[in-house]
Design a protein around this motif. Structure first.
Motif, mmCIF file in Angstrom:
data_model
loop_
_atom_site.group_PDB
_atom_site.id
_atom_site.type_symbol
_atom_site.label_atom_id
_atom_site.label_comp_id
_atom_site.label_asym_id
_atom_site.label_seq_id
_atom_site.Cartn_x
_atom_site.Cartn_y
_atom_site.Cartn_z
ATOM 1 N N ARG A 163 0.837 -1.201 0.000
ATOM 2 C CA ARG A 163 0.000 0.000 0.000
ATOM 3 C C ARG A 163 0.875 1.255 0.000
ATOM 4 O O ARG A 163 2.029 1.227 0.420
ATOM 5 C CB ARG A 163 -0.933 0.017 1.219
ATOM 6 N N CYS A 164 0.266 2.355 -0.462
ATOM 7 C CA CYS A 164 1.000 3.612 -0.514
ATOM 8 C C CYS A 164 0.027 4.761 -0.322
ATOM 9 O O CYS A 164 -1.158 4.646 -0.640
ATOM 10 C CB CYS A 164 1.736 3.751 -1.850
ATOM 11 N N SER A 215 -0.331 7.699 -5.415
ATOM 12 C CA SER A 215 -0.737 6.830 -6.524
ATOM 13 C C SER A 215 -0.004 7.282 -7.780
ATOM 14 O O SER A 215 -0.598 7.745 -8.744
ATOM 15 C CB SER A 215 -2.257 6.910 -6.758
ATOM 16 N N TYR A 223 -5.045 -5.482 -2.943
ATOM 17 C CA TYR A 223 -4.093 -5.311 -1.857
ATOM 18 C C TYR A 223 -3.973 -6.587 -1.028
ATOM 19 O O TYR A 223 -4.938 -7.332 -0.845
ATOM 20 C CB TYR A 223 -4.514 -4.152 -0.946
ATOM 21 N N GLY A 239 5.267 -0.475 -2.300
ATOM 22 C CA GLY A 239 4.476 0.498 -1.554
ATOM 23 C C GLY A 239 5.328 1.548 -0.861
ATOM 24 O O GLY A 239 6.411 1.885 -1.268
ATOM 25 N N SER A 273 4.173 -1.145 -7.492
ATOM 26 C CA SER A 273 3.898 -1.234 -6.060
ATOM 27 C C SER A 273 3.679 -2.678 -5.626
ATOM 28 O O SER A 273 3.998 -3.062 -4.502
ATOM 29 C CB SER A 273 2.676 -0.391 -5.682
#
Length: 332
Positions: free
Chosen positions: A14-15, A18, A31, A64, A328
């Motif tokens: 996750r980040c 974007s 995810y 991420g 990611s």
């Protein structure tokens, strides 16, 4: 072929950004569920009892966004405490860095790469694709993280720039100029088609050779005596304190000097950014009771064929294809 002793470890997929090149708009992202992530204990077991015994001594924490990982400072401290750890670094977008920089440094993290794709807040916002905070606030948070990391003592401090045609390519000289008065290292990265095929086909990529020519015309450019085992070709503006790195994965194959493999946040070990051949599901193996000695053997076997795996994608001519996984999800 260099000795493969460098493990890139994705802590989370996750980040809080974007970015167009990493988590492009419209990409379908599944995810990883919390229970499917490697736990800190599992990750430390793999590092201490599997990777270190087969010769890994250098580790980079990625995502991420790795600073979203709960307990990241403690994790850094534990990895740094292994006597065999020769190098521990991190790649981050810098948004959460300022309040954590001193603690990370004190825990044993001494090198850091921060993504900075623009010096213009509005263009920066266009690249990172986030809504909510204002452009200026997001850019200033990252810039503050960079300045704080510098003040804390991170050296070298590297700034990663993914060059996207028609978006930030007009800022090459301004970004290169950051190396003149500070001992910062700016690294220009060719735009890659990973999970962003529509965007890539529309924009294409600019070669490192073209970027170097722009800089050479403005200031001159010399090959730097500073070099490493990584993928960047290092140069310096005459008289500059810092250096310029060019990562040319699209225009120049550097598979022969690749010294790294990647561990995803869900425990999948991949030998190559562009090729999943030979990948190993270490998390499932560990949780099902497979011995760490057996896992050592599997990794050693993978390393013996890594060179062939690296070049297979290049030789098949598919490096400009559209990969379904985003950056990611791969782990940077």
């Amino acid at each position: 072929m260099n000795q493969v002793d460098y493990l890139r470890i994705s802590l989370i997929d996750r980040c809080n950004f974007s970015c167009q090149y990493c988590m492009p708009e419209g990409a379908e992202l599944d995810y990883i569920l919390q229970q499917d992530l490697l736990t800190n204990a599992e990750l430390l077991t793999l590092i201490k009892e599997v990777f270190i015994p087969v010769g890994f001594t250098r580790f980079r924490l990625t995502g991420g966004e790795p600073l979203l990982r709960r307990g990241v400072v403690e994790l850094v401290e534990q990895i740094a405490s292994f006597p065999q750890t020769k190098d521990l670094s991190m790649t981050t977008n810098g948004f959460l860095l300022a309040p954590l920089a001193q603690n990370l440094y004190d825990a044993g993290l001494k090198r850091i790469n921060i993504s900075l794709d623009s010096l213009d807040a509005d263009i920066f916002n266009q690249v990172i694709g986030n809504k909510g905070l204002t452009s200026r606030l997001k850019w200033e948070s990252v810039w503050n993280g960079i300045q704080t990391a510098h003040d804390v003592g991170f050296d070298p401090l590297k700034l990663n720039v993914v060059v996207i045609p028609g978006v930030n390519d007009h800022e090459i000289l301004d970004l290169a100029a950051l190396t003149i008065d500070k001992q910062w290292h700016v690294r220009f990265i060719e735009f890659m088609p990973i999970g962003n095929g529509d965007l890539f086909q529309g924009k294409g990529w600019i070669s490192s050779a073209e970027l170097r020519q722009q800089i050479r015309t403005k200031w001159g450019l010399t090959e730097s005596q500073v070099c490493g085992a990584g993928p960047a070709d290092i140069f310096r503006i005459p008289g500059a304190k810092g250096t310029l790195g060019f990562i040319s994965q699209m225009s120049d194959c550097f598979c022969d000097r690749c010294n790294r493999i990647r561990l995803a946040a869900d425990g999948w070990l991949r030998p190559c950014l562009l090729n999943e051949t030979g990948q190993i599901d270490l998390k499932t193996a560990l949780r099902s009771g497979v011995s760490t000695t057996k896992l050592q053997g599997q990794i050693q076997e993978l390393l013996t064929v890594k060179s062939e795996i690296n070049f297979k994608q290049r030789e098949s001519g598919t490096t400009t294809g559209n990969y379904s996984r985003t950056m990611s999800q791969i782990g940077g």
